[in-house]
Design a protein around this motif. Structure first.
Motif, PDB file in Angstrom:
ATOM      1  N   ASN A 143       0.830  -1.200   0.000  1.00 56.17           N
ATOM      2  CA  ASN A 143       0.000   0.000   0.000  1.00 56.17           C
ATOM      3  C   ASN A 143       0.869   1.257   0.000  1.00 56.17           C
ATOM      4  O   ASN A 143       1.106   1.878   1.023  1.00 56.17           O
ATOM      5  CB  ASN A 143      -0.932   0.007   1.210  1.00 56.17           C
ATOM      6  CG  ASN A 143      -1.978   1.107   1.123  1.00 56.17           C
ATOM      7  OD1 ASN A 143      -2.286   1.592   0.041  1.00 56.17           O
ATOM      8  ND2 ASN A 143      -2.501   1.513   2.269  1.00 56.17           N
ATOM      9  N   TYR A 144       1.363   1.601  -1.171  1.00 58.06           N
ATOM     10  CA  TYR A 144       2.089   2.851  -1.372  1.00 58.06           C
ATOM     11  C   TYR A 144       1.398   3.626  -2.495  1.00 58.06           C
ATOM     12  O   TYR A 144       0.907   3.026  -3.453  1.00 58.06           O
ATOM     13  CB  TYR A 144       3.539   2.599  -1.797  1.00 58.06           C
ATOM     14  CG  TYR A 144       4.482   2.269  -0.673  1.00 58.06           C
ATOM     15  CD1 TYR A 144       5.099   3.275   0.074  1.00 58.06           C
ATOM     16  CD2 TYR A 144       4.788   0.945  -0.368  1.00 58.06           C
ATOM     17  CE1 TYR A 144       5.983   2.972   1.096  1.00 58.06           C
ATOM     18  CE2 TYR A 144       5.677   0.635   0.652  1.00 58.06           C
ATOM     19  CZ  TYR A 144       6.268   1.650   1.381  1.00 58.06           C
ATOM     20  OH  TYR A 144       7.150   1.346   2.381  1.00 58.06           O
ATOM     21  N   PRO A 145       1.394   4.963  -2.417  1.00 56.05           N
ATOM     22  CA  PRO A 145       0.758   5.735  -3.490  1.00 56.05           C
ATOM     23  C   PRO A 145       1.583   5.810  -4.770  1.00 56.05           C
ATOM     24  O   PRO A 145       1.060   6.181  -5.823  1.00 56.05           O
ATOM     25  CB  PRO A 145       0.587   7.128  -2.874  1.00 56.05           C
ATOM     26  CG  PRO A 145       1.603   7.203  -1.797  1.00 56.05           C
ATOM     27  CD  PRO A 145       1.764   5.804  -1.272  1.00 56.05           C
ATOM     28  N   GLY A 146       2.869   5.466  -4.695  1.00 59.70           N
ATOM     29  CA  GLY A 146       3.676   5.526  -5.901  1.00 59.70           C
ATOM     30  C   GLY A 146       5.139   5.225  -5.642  1.00 59.70           C
ATOM     31  O   GLY A 146       5.560   4.956  -4.509  1.00 59.70           O
ATOM     32  N   HIS A 147       5.918   5.276  -6.731  1.00 57.80           N
ATOM     33  CA  HIS A 147       7.357   5.026  -6.654  1.00 57.80           C
ATOM     34  C   HIS A 147       8.056   5.931  -5.634  1.00 57.80           C
ATOM     35  O   HIS A 147       8.914   5.486  -4.874  1.00 57.80           O
ATOM     36  CB  HIS A 147       7.997   5.291  -8.028  1.00 57.80           C
ATOM     37  CG  HIS A 147       8.052   4.112  -8.925  1.00 57.80           C
ATOM     38  ND1 HIS A 147       7.364   4.057 -10.115  1.00 57.80           N
ATOM     39  CD2 HIS A 147       8.740   2.947  -8.847  1.00 57.80           C
ATOM     40  CE1 HIS A 147       7.617   2.918 -10.726  1.00 57.80           C
ATOM     41  NE2 HIS A 147       8.446   2.222  -9.977  1.00 57.80           N
ATOM     42  N   THR A 148       7.711   7.220  -5.691  1.00 59.65           N
ATOM     43  CA  THR A 148       8.440   8.204  -4.890  1.00 59.65           C
ATOM     44  C   THR A 148       8.450   7.823  -3.416  1.00 59.65           C
ATOM     45  O   THR A 148       9.498   7.860  -2.751  1.00 59.65           O
ATOM     46  CB  THR A 148       7.820   9.605  -5.078  1.00 59.65           C
ATOM     47  OG1 THR A 148       7.757   9.906  -6.467  1.00 59.65           O
ATOM     48  CG2 THR A 148       8.656  10.663  -4.374  1.00 59.65           C
ATOM     49  N   GLU A 149       7.286   7.437  -2.919  1.00 59.05           N
ATOM     50  CA  GLU A 149       7.184   7.097  -1.500  1.00 59.05           C
ATOM     51  C   GLU A 149       7.887   5.778  -1.171  1.00 59.05           C
ATOM     52  O   GLU A 149       8.473   5.621  -0.087  1.00 59.05           O
ATOM     53  CB  GLU A 149       5.711   7.033  -1.098  1.00 59.05           C
ATOM     54  CG  GLU A 149       4.989   8.376  -1.162  1.00 59.05           C
ATOM     55  CD  GLU A 149       4.516   8.769  -2.562  1.00 59.05           C
ATOM     56  OE1 GLU A 149       3.956   9.864  -2.705  1.00 59.05           O
ATOM     57  OE2 GLU A 149       4.719   7.978  -3.523  1.00 59.05           O
TER      58      GLU A 149
END
Length: 340
Positions: A143-149
């Protein structure tokens, strides 16, 4: 392509597969079929890439060499060989182009983690990422919003930002993947200042000797002296003053409806945008084929395409590798690589 394992300056660039059900496998194979100007190791699934090579009628030119670790690769590779590292389990045949799959979502996350770990260990020159699918990752328990995080968490990086760049614009974001209603409450003087610093740093990495940083306001007309909001006077302006005291050439806050046009005309080297769509719409309007996503503030260079997994065209053999090629070339430039 040449590479000498006794020369640390020629460490390979790691490219992560992204979601195997998206266009990541196709654009990677298309890029590698062109013969990239620097050694590459792909973090992904052998079977998926092999099937992609066959689907694109490139089996007479390309083949896969599989490895468990990047240290096991003997450079230079034979002509047409693609080095693939996979420490995750092989993907099942149930992964189909354009269809959400939990296994593909979990694997995409693992590929990023393994490439990140190798980059932290000094084994890669840079990391270039093909697109993830957030819904597939969630199906796979991530559960991550995207690569950056993911990258920031994996590297323990506290101060980071997302930058989008093409031939005409560089844009860096103060806030990234959060609801619009949460943008104003999340803005702080420190967050603004850190983003201005990262903007300056990103330009220096890109070869700009004296970066000119411009900061967009949050509200219409940059607040117009408090008529349309106080974020500019209470948060953005104090941060700009602090950055100037550090010697950074920064101006603003400027109205969001004109700042990007002025940057395209050459007045500024980079724009600090307050939220996701404020910054990304102008860049993507100019075309996604040459846009590059850069995570600024990490302990290594990371670039990516500025488009998604494109499930609607996955597996059809029509995906454009332009953004991936631009991301690869920017990774080389930002890392100081000098191709033969």
């Amino acid at each position: 392509m040449t590479h000498h394992d006794n020369n640390p300056d020629t460490k390979p660039v790691g490219i992560t597969l992204g979601d195997a059900a998206g266009i990541g496998p196709e654009i990677i194979i298309r890029l590698l079929a062109e013969g990239p100007a620097w050694p590459v190791v792909v973090y992904g699934d052998h079977g998926v890439l092999e099937r992609t090579i066959k689907a694109l009628d490139l089996a007479d030119r390309l083949f896969i060499n599989s490895y468990h670790r990047v240290d096991d690769i003997a450079w230079p590779l034979a002509k047409g060989a693609i080095a693939v590292v996979n420490r995750h389990s092989p993907l099942p045949d149930t992964v189909q182009p354009g269809v959400l799959n939990a296994h593909a979502g979990r694997a995409a996350y693992e590929y990023v983690c393994h490439a990140t770990d190798d980059a932290l260990a000094g084994k890669l020159r840079a990391v270039v990422t093909a697109p993830l699918n957030k819904a597939a990752m969630q199906l796979g328990g991530i559960n991550y919003p995207g690569h950056t995080e993911i990258l920031a968490d994996r590297t323990g990086t506290a101060h980071f930002a997302m930058m989008l760049a093409n031939q005409e614009l560089r844009v860096i974001l103060v806030t990234i993947h959060i609801p619009l209603v949460d943008v104003s409450p999340s803005l702080t003087i420190d967050k603004e200042l850190q983003t201005i610093r990262l903007a300056y740093q990103a330009c220096r990495h890109a070869g700009v000797t004296a970066p000119r940083v411009a900061v967009a306001g949050l509200n219409p007309h940059a607040g117009e002296h408090g008529k349309f909001g106080h974020e500019e006077s209470d948060i953005i302006e104090p941060a700009i003053a602090l950055a100037r005291s550090e010697g950074i050439n920064v101006s603003g806050p400027w109205p969001g409806d004109t700042i990007f046009m002025r940057a395209r005309r050459g007045e500024f080297d980079i724009v600090v945008a307050q939220y996701h769509d404020q910054g990304l719409i102008p860049v993507k309007y100019l075309g996604v084929d040459e846009g590059v996503n850069v995570t600024v503030g990490l302990p290594f260079i990371r670039t990516s395409v500025d488009h998604g997994t494109a499930f609607d065209i996955a597996g059809k053999g029509i995906a454009d590798a332009g953004s991936l090629k631009a991301a690869f070339n920017m990774a080389l430039a930002m890392s100081g690589a000098t191709p033969d």
